[in-house]
Motif scaffolding. Structure first.
Motif, PDB file in Angstrom:
ATOM      1  N   ARG A  80      89.380  55.814  55.613  1.00  0.00           N
ATOM      2  CA  ARG A  80      88.402  56.800  56.070  1.00  0.00           C
ATOM      3  C   ARG A  80      87.817  57.562  55.152  1.00  0.00           C
ATOM      4  N   ASP A  81      88.994  58.396  54.322  1.00  0.00           N
ATOM      5  CA  ASP A  81      88.291  59.037  53.373  1.00  0.00           C
ATOM      6  C   ASP A  81      89.553  59.367  52.375  1.00  0.00           C
ATOM      7  N   ASP A  82      89.123  59.204  51.100  1.00  0.00           N
ATOM      8  CA  ASP A  82      90.022  59.385  50.180  1.00  0.00           C
ATOM      9  C   ASP A  82      90.945  60.714  49.994  1.00  0.00           C
ATOM     10  N   ASP A  83      89.967  61.527  50.368  1.00  0.00           N
ATOM     11  CA  ASP A  83      90.410  63.084  50.512  1.00  0.00           C
ATOM     12  C   ASP A  83      91.503  63.149  51.660  1.00  0.00           C
ATOM     13  N   LEU A  84      91.623  62.344  52.555  1.00  0.00           N
ATOM     14  CA  LEU A  84      92.777  62.463  53.515  1.00  0.00           C
ATOM     15  C   LEU A  84      94.052  61.648  53.058  1.00  0.00           C
ATOM     16  N   GLU A  85      93.919  61.115  52.107  1.00  0.00           N
ATOM     17  CA  GLU A  85      95.279  60.363  51.677  1.00  0.00           C
ATOM     18  C   GLU A  85      96.613  61.208  51.714  1.00  0.00           C
ATOM     19  N   LEU A  86      97.425  61.083  52.314  1.00  0.00           N
ATOM     20  CA  LEU A  86      98.685  61.635  52.180  1.00  0.00           C
ATOM     21  C   LEU A  86      99.631  61.491  51.131  1.00  0.00           C
ATOM     22  N   LYS A  87      99.938  62.321  50.445  1.00  0.00           N
ATOM     23  CA  LYS A  87     100.906  62.052  49.138  1.00  0.00           C
ATOM     24  C   LYS A  87     102.123  61.720  49.710  1.00  0.00           C
ATOM     25  N   PRO A  88     103.201  60.939  49.064  1.00  0.00           N
ATOM     26  CA  PRO A  88     104.201  60.544  49.639  1.00  0.00           C
ATOM     27  C   PRO A  88     105.325  61.619  49.859  1.00  0.00           C
ATOM     28  N   ALA A  89     105.194  62.719  49.053  1.00  0.00           N
ATOM     29  CA  ALA A  89     106.129  63.800  49.218  1.00  0.00           C
ATOM     30  C   ALA A  89     105.617  64.684  50.370  1.00  0.00           C
ATOM     31  N   LEU A  90     104.510  64.626  51.070  1.00  0.00           N
ATOM     32  CA  LEU A  90     104.045  65.319  52.313  1.00  0.00           C
ATOM     33  C   LEU A  90     104.389  64.372  53.392  1.00  0.00           C
ATOM     34  N   LEU A  91     104.555  63.173  53.211  1.00  0.00           N
ATOM     35  CA  LEU A  91     104.582  62.166  54.309  1.00  0.00           C
ATOM     36  C   LEU A  91     106.203  62.553  54.734  1.00  0.00           C
ATOM     37  N   VAL A  92     107.083  62.429  53.623  1.00  0.00           N
ATOM     38  CA  VAL A  92     108.454  62.634  53.580  1.00  0.00           C
ATOM     39  C   VAL A  92     108.753  64.095  54.450  1.00  0.00           C
ATOM     40  N   HIS A  93     108.068  65.031  53.969  1.00  0.00           N
ATOM     41  CA  HIS A  93     108.128  66.431  54.849  1.00  0.00           C
ATOM     42  C   HIS A  93     107.889  66.064  56.168  1.00  0.00           C
ATOM     43  N   LEU A  94     106.845  65.634  56.521  1.00  0.00           N
ATOM     44  CA  LEU A  94     106.562  65.372  57.862  1.00  0.00           C
ATOM     45  C   LEU A  94     107.687  64.644  58.666  1.00  0.00           C
ATOM     46  N   VAL A  95     108.186  63.533  57.932  1.00  0.00           N
ATOM     47  CA  VAL A  95     109.254  62.775  58.494  1.00  0.00           C
ATOM     48  C   VAL A  95     110.309  63.673  58.716  1.00  0.00           C
ATOM     49  N   MET A  96     110.911  64.609  57.894  1.00  0.00           N
ATOM     50  CA  MET A  96     111.961  65.569  58.020  1.00  0.00           C
ATOM     51  C   MET A  96     111.316  66.528  59.273  1.00  0.00           C
ATOM     52  N   ALA A  97     110.310  66.792  59.466  1.00  0.00           N
ATOM     53  CA  ALA A  97     110.074  67.920  60.605  1.00  0.00           C
ATOM     54  C   ALA A  97     110.007  67.074  62.006  1.00  0.00           C
ATOM     55  N   SER A  98     110.101  65.730  61.895  1.00  0.00           N
ATOM     56  CA  SER A  98     109.991  65.290  63.164  1.00  0.00           C
ATOM     57  C   SER A  98     111.525  64.682  63.607  1.00  0.00           C
TER      58      SER A  98
END
Length: 274
Positions: free
Chosen positions: A179-197
């Motif tokens: 949808r938008d290259d600016d919205l791509e989540l970096k792997p490190a941020l995705l890992v933090h979101l997983v931890m928060a879940s």
């Protein structure tokens, strides 16, 4: 792909488009990205995708006889013009055929209620741009929904397991990039979101990860979370209930185990060294 490369026969092109149309989801408005991806794939298979980048050929200007031209000069001008006229006729016919096929293909993959709101266009390129502009708002709304899901996602156990939970979050994140290259989540941020879940039983696990300088990719995150869940299950007699009556449940002595104590730096058990 150039026009010369779009050399499949008429029958082959129609066959490929007809074969692909069954795989294209009907455009409803909330599925624009997936719809466009399938449409583009169909055009590539039918070798008509070149028409999206190639404008309709321009008819060469007919020669005009100058007052100073004698018959010989005029005949020469007409002879010089003839090959250009023939080339234009062939290219224009080829362009119109490909454009017509693509237009018919597109119109057969759009919901009738939406069709009436899309203005007619002479070229498939213009038509697709019109559709794109109409659904930009819907696309942004969907992206916002995806982000909200990622931020509020919580793992509650159940029969699916933590591996599927993390893969689901990874798939949600992957849907943002088209949808938008600016919205791509970096792997490190995705890992933090997983931890928060993760539920409270994983608190010490998360703290230990945050204290460690090593960064994980999503594959390592899955492996370590599965290992930690197995450890918690073993500690709790083989099963865990993360949620009870919609409230987070903490471990007690009666749970056949006590809460894990925070590990001192450098003293983590072997199975949890990151």
């Amino acid at each position: 792909m150039s026009m010369s490369e779009g050399s499949s026969s008429k029958g082959e092109g129609e066959f490929y488009l007809m074969s692909c149309i069954k795989d294209v989801p009907t455009l409803r408005g909330d599925n624009y990205t997936e719809w466009r991806k399938k449409v583009d794939f169909g055009f590539v298979c039918a070798e008509v995708d070149w028409v999206l980048e190639t404008p309709q050929p321009t008819k060469p200007v007919d020669p005009v006889r100058d007052d100073k031209d004698d018959d010989e000069a005029w005949d020469k001008n007409k002879r010089d013009h003839a090959p250009m006229e023939i080339a234009y006729t062939l290219k224009n016919k080829k362009w119109q055929t490909a454009n017509k096929k693509c237009m018919a293909f597109i119109k057969n993959t759009i919901e009738n209620a939406i069709m009436g709101s899309i203005a007619e266009c002479a070229s498939i390129r213009e038509y697709l741009e019109t559709i794109k502009s109409q659904f930009t708002g819907s696309s942004k709304t969907y992206a916002t929904q995806l982000l909200k899901q990622l931020v509020t996602e919580k793992y509650t156990g159940g029969g699916h397991g933590i591996r599927k939970h993390i893969l689901r979050m990874s798939n949600l994140a992957a849907k943002l990039k088209p949808r938008d290259d600016d919205l791509e989540l970096k792997p490190a941020l995705l890992v933090h979101l997983v931890m928060a879940s993760l539920p409270s039983q994983f608190d010490n696990f998360v703290v230990n990860y945050n204290m460690n300088p090593e960064k994980w990719d999503i594959e390592m995150t899955i492996a370590m979370c599965v290992q930690e869940e197995d450890r918690l299950k073993a500690q709790n007699g083989g099963s865990i209930n993360y949620v009870k009556d919609n409230k987070k449940r903490t471990f007690t002595q009666s749970n056949k185990g006590s809460p894990s104590k925070p590990y001192a730096k450098g003293s983590m058990p072997h199975h949890q060294k990151f």
